[in-house]
Write a protein that holds these residues in place. Sequence first.
Motif, PDB file in Angstrom:
ATOM      1  N   THR A  36       0.833  -1.210   0.000  1.00 21.83           N
ATOM      2  CA  THR A  36       0.000   0.000   0.000  1.00 21.83           C
ATOM      3  C   THR A  36       0.861   1.251   0.000  1.00 21.83           C
ATOM      4  N   THR A  37       1.994   1.219   0.679  1.00 19.52           N
ATOM      5  CA  THR A  37       2.899   2.377   0.678  1.00 19.52           C
ATOM      6  C   THR A  37       3.438   2.626  -0.732  1.00 19.52           C
ATOM      7  N   GLN A  38       3.862   1.569  -1.381  1.00 14.67           N
ATOM      8  CA  GLN A  38       4.406   1.689  -2.733  1.00 14.67           C
ATOM      9  C   GLN A  38       3.337   2.202  -3.705  1.00 14.67           C
ATOM     10  N   LEU A  39       2.142   1.646  -3.631  1.00 15.41           N
ATOM     11  CA  LEU A  39       1.062   2.077  -4.526  1.00 15.41           C
ATOM     12  C   LEU A  39       0.631   3.513  -4.238  1.00 15.41           C
ATOM     13  N   THR A  40       0.602   3.889  -2.977  1.00 12.92           N
ATOM     14  CA  THR A  40       0.234   5.255  -2.616  1.00 12.92           C
ATOM     15  C   THR A  40       1.264   6.240  -3.157  1.00 12.92           C
ATOM     16  N   GLN A  41       2.531   5.898  -3.042  1.00 14.45           N
ATOM     17  CA  GLN A  41       3.578   6.772  -3.588  1.00 14.45           C
ATOM     18  C   GLN A  41       3.440   6.917  -5.103  1.00 14.45           C
ATOM     19  N   GLU A  99      -8.735  12.083 -21.562  1.00 10.91           N
ATOM     20  CA  GLU A  99      -8.301  13.410 -21.129  1.00 10.91           C
ATOM     21  C   GLU A  99      -9.344  14.149 -20.292  1.00 10.91           C
ATOM     22  N   ASP A 100      -9.999  13.407 -19.415  1.00  9.57           N
ATOM     23  CA  ASP A 100     -10.965  14.007 -18.487  1.00  9.57           C
ATOM     24  C   ASP A 100     -10.229  14.247 -17.162  1.00  9.57           C
ATOM     25  N   TYR A 101      -9.463  15.336 -17.141  1.00  8.53           N
ATOM     26  CA  TYR A 101      -8.481  15.551 -16.081  1.00  8.53           C
ATOM     27  C   TYR A 101      -9.078  15.870 -14.716  1.00  8.53           C
ATOM     28  N   SER A 102     -10.171  16.604 -14.656  1.00  4.75           N
ATOM     29  CA  SER A 102     -10.725  16.951 -13.342  1.00  4.75           C
ATOM     30  C   SER A 102     -11.198  15.695 -12.612  1.00  4.75           C
ATOM     31  N   ILE A 103     -11.883  14.821 -13.336  1.00  4.16           N
ATOM     32  CA  ILE A 103     -12.333  13.572 -12.704  1.00  4.16           C
ATOM     33  C   ILE A 103     -11.141  12.649 -12.472  1.00  4.16           C
ATOM     34  N   PHE A 104     -10.183  12.661 -13.381  1.00  3.77           N
ATOM     35  CA  PHE A 104      -8.986  11.839 -13.236  1.00  3.77           C
ATOM     36  C   PHE A 104      -8.297  12.118 -11.903  1.00  3.77           C
ATOM     37  N   TYR A 105      -8.039  13.397 -11.625  1.00  2.00           N
ATOM     38  CA  TYR A 105      -7.322  13.737 -10.388  1.00  2.00           C
ATOM     39  C   TYR A 105      -8.159  13.439  -9.146  1.00  2.00           C
ATOM     40  N   SER A 106      -9.475  13.572  -9.249  1.00  3.29           N
ATOM     41  CA  SER A 106     -10.304  13.214  -8.097  1.00  3.29           C
ATOM     42  C   SER A 106     -10.293  11.699  -7.876  1.00  3.29           C
ATOM     43  N   LYS A 107     -10.208  10.921  -8.954  1.00  3.10           N
ATOM     44  CA  LYS A 107     -10.117   9.460  -8.817  1.00  3.10           C
ATOM     45  C   LYS A 107      -8.759   9.042  -8.242  1.00  3.10           C
ATOM     46  N   VAL A 108      -7.714   9.785  -8.567  1.00  4.40           N
ATOM     47  CA  VAL A 108      -6.406   9.505  -7.953  1.00  4.40           C
ATOM     48  C   VAL A 108      -6.512   9.712  -6.448  1.00  4.40           C
ATOM     49  N   ASP A 109      -7.156  10.799  -6.042  1.00  5.97           N
ATOM     50  CA  ASP A 109      -7.353  11.049  -4.609  1.00  5.97           C
ATOM     51  C   ASP A 109      -8.178   9.936  -3.963  1.00  5.97           C
ATOM     52  N   LEU A 110      -9.220   9.480  -4.679  1.00  3.92           N
ATOM     53  CA  LEU A 110     -10.040   8.380  -4.171  1.00  3.92           C
ATOM     54  C   LEU A 110      -9.205   7.114  -4.012  1.00  3.92           C
ATOM     55  N   LEU A 111      -8.362   6.831  -4.987  1.00  7.53           N
ATOM     56  CA  LEU A 111      -7.508   5.648  -4.915  1.00  7.53           C
ATOM     57  C   LEU A 111      -6.576   5.711  -3.709  1.00  7.53           C
ATOM     58  N   ILE A 112      -5.996   6.863  -3.477  1.00  2.50           N
ATOM     59  CA  ILE A 112      -5.107   7.033  -2.316  1.00  2.50           C
ATOM     60  C   ILE A 112      -5.889   6.799  -1.026  1.00  2.50           C
ATOM     61  N   THR A 113      -7.097   7.332  -0.959  1.00  2.00           N
ATOM     62  CA  THR A 113      -7.943   7.131   0.219  1.00  2.00           C
ATOM     63  C   THR A 113      -8.298   5.658   0.395  1.00  2.00           C
ATOM     64  N   GLN A 114      -8.613   4.979  -0.700  1.00  2.00           N
ATOM     65  CA  GLN A 114      -8.945   3.554  -0.622  1.00  2.00           C
ATOM     66  C   GLN A 114      -7.750   2.733  -0.146  1.00  2.00           C
ATOM     67  N   ASP A 116      -5.254   3.825   1.733  1.00  2.00           N
ATOM     68  CA  ASP A 116      -5.081   4.123   3.157  1.00  2.00           C
ATOM     69  C   ASP A 116      -6.106   3.361   3.989  1.00  2.00           C
ATOM     70  N   GLY A 117      -7.341   3.314   3.494  1.00  2.00           N
ATOM     71  CA  GLY A 117      -8.402   2.591   4.198  1.00  2.00           C
ATOM     72  C   GLY A 117      -8.132   1.105   4.272  1.00  2.00           C
ATOM     73  N   LEU A 118      -7.578   0.554   3.207  1.00  2.00           N
ATOM     74  CA  LEU A 118      -7.240  -0.868   3.185  1.00  2.00           C
ATOM     75  C   LEU A 118      -6.242  -1.196   4.292  1.00  2.00           C
ATOM     76  N   TRP A 119      -5.254  -0.332   4.455  1.00  2.00           N
ATOM     77  CA  TRP A 119      -4.261  -0.521   5.510  1.00  2.00           C
ATOM     78  C   TRP A 119      -4.898  -0.351   6.884  1.00  2.00           C
ATOM     79  N   GLU A 120      -5.640   0.730   7.065  1.00  2.00           N
ATOM     80  CA  GLU A 120      -6.243   1.018   8.372  1.00  2.00           C
ATOM     81  C   GLU A 120      -7.202  -0.091   8.809  1.00  2.00           C
ATOM     82  N   GLU A 121      -7.988  -0.602   7.864  1.00  2.00           N
ATOM     83  CA  GLU A 121      -8.965  -1.644   8.191  1.00  2.00           C
ATOM     84  C   GLU A 121      -8.318  -2.989   8.485  1.00  2.00           C
ATOM     85  N   SER A 122      -7.089  -3.155   8.088  1.00  2.00           N
ATOM     86  CA  SER A 122      -6.400  -4.425   8.310  1.00  2.00           C
ATOM     87  C   SER A 122      -5.603  -4.452   9.611  1.00  2.00           C
ATOM     88  N   LEU A 123      -5.436  -3.304  10.223  1.00  2.00           N
ATOM     89  CA  LEU A 123      -4.688  -3.261  11.481  1.00  2.00           C
ATOM     90  C   LEU A 123      -5.459  -3.972  12.585  1.00  2.00           C
TER      91      LEU A 123
END
Length: 130
Positions: A36-41, A99-114, A116-123
Motif C-alpha cells: 500500500t505504501t508503494q502504490l500510494t507513492q 483526457e478528463d483531467y478533473s475527474i482523473f485527479y479526483s479518482k487519484v485522490d479516491l484511490l489514495i484514500t482507498q 489508506d483505508g485498506l491498511w487502516e482496516e487491516s490493522l
Amino acid sequence: DSQGGKKMKRLAIAVVLLVVLLSVSGYSLWSLRQLTTQLTQTAQQLRELPTDGPLEEASRDLVRQWEKAEDQLVLYVNHEKLERISQTAAELLALAQYEDYSIFYSKVDLLITQLDGLWEESLPNYRNLL
C-alpha cells in the motif's frame, strides 16, 4: 506421569501453532504495508503530473503495479475491497485516455484514500477484532 507428558506435548503444540499464526499474521501485515505504501507513492506521483505529461502511460503503470499487488493481497484481504480499488484503477486509465483531467485527479485522490483505508482496516485493533 504419562498424563503430564501428554499435557506438555499439547502445550508445546499450542505454543508452536500460536507462534506460526502470529508469524503469518505479522508477515501479511508487513506485506500489506509495503504494497500500500508503494502504490500510494505511485498514485501521489501520478497526482503531481501535469495534464500535458505522460498520464496515460503512468496510469497504465499504476494499473499493472496494482494487478501485481492484488495477486498477493487476494490471499488475505477482503475481495470486495480489492475489487473497489481495481475498479478505481481501471477508471483512471480510461480517464487519462479520454483526457478528463478533473475527474482523473479526483479518482487519484479516491484511490489514495482507498489504499489508506485498506491498511487502516487491516490493522489489528479493538474495532476490527470485535
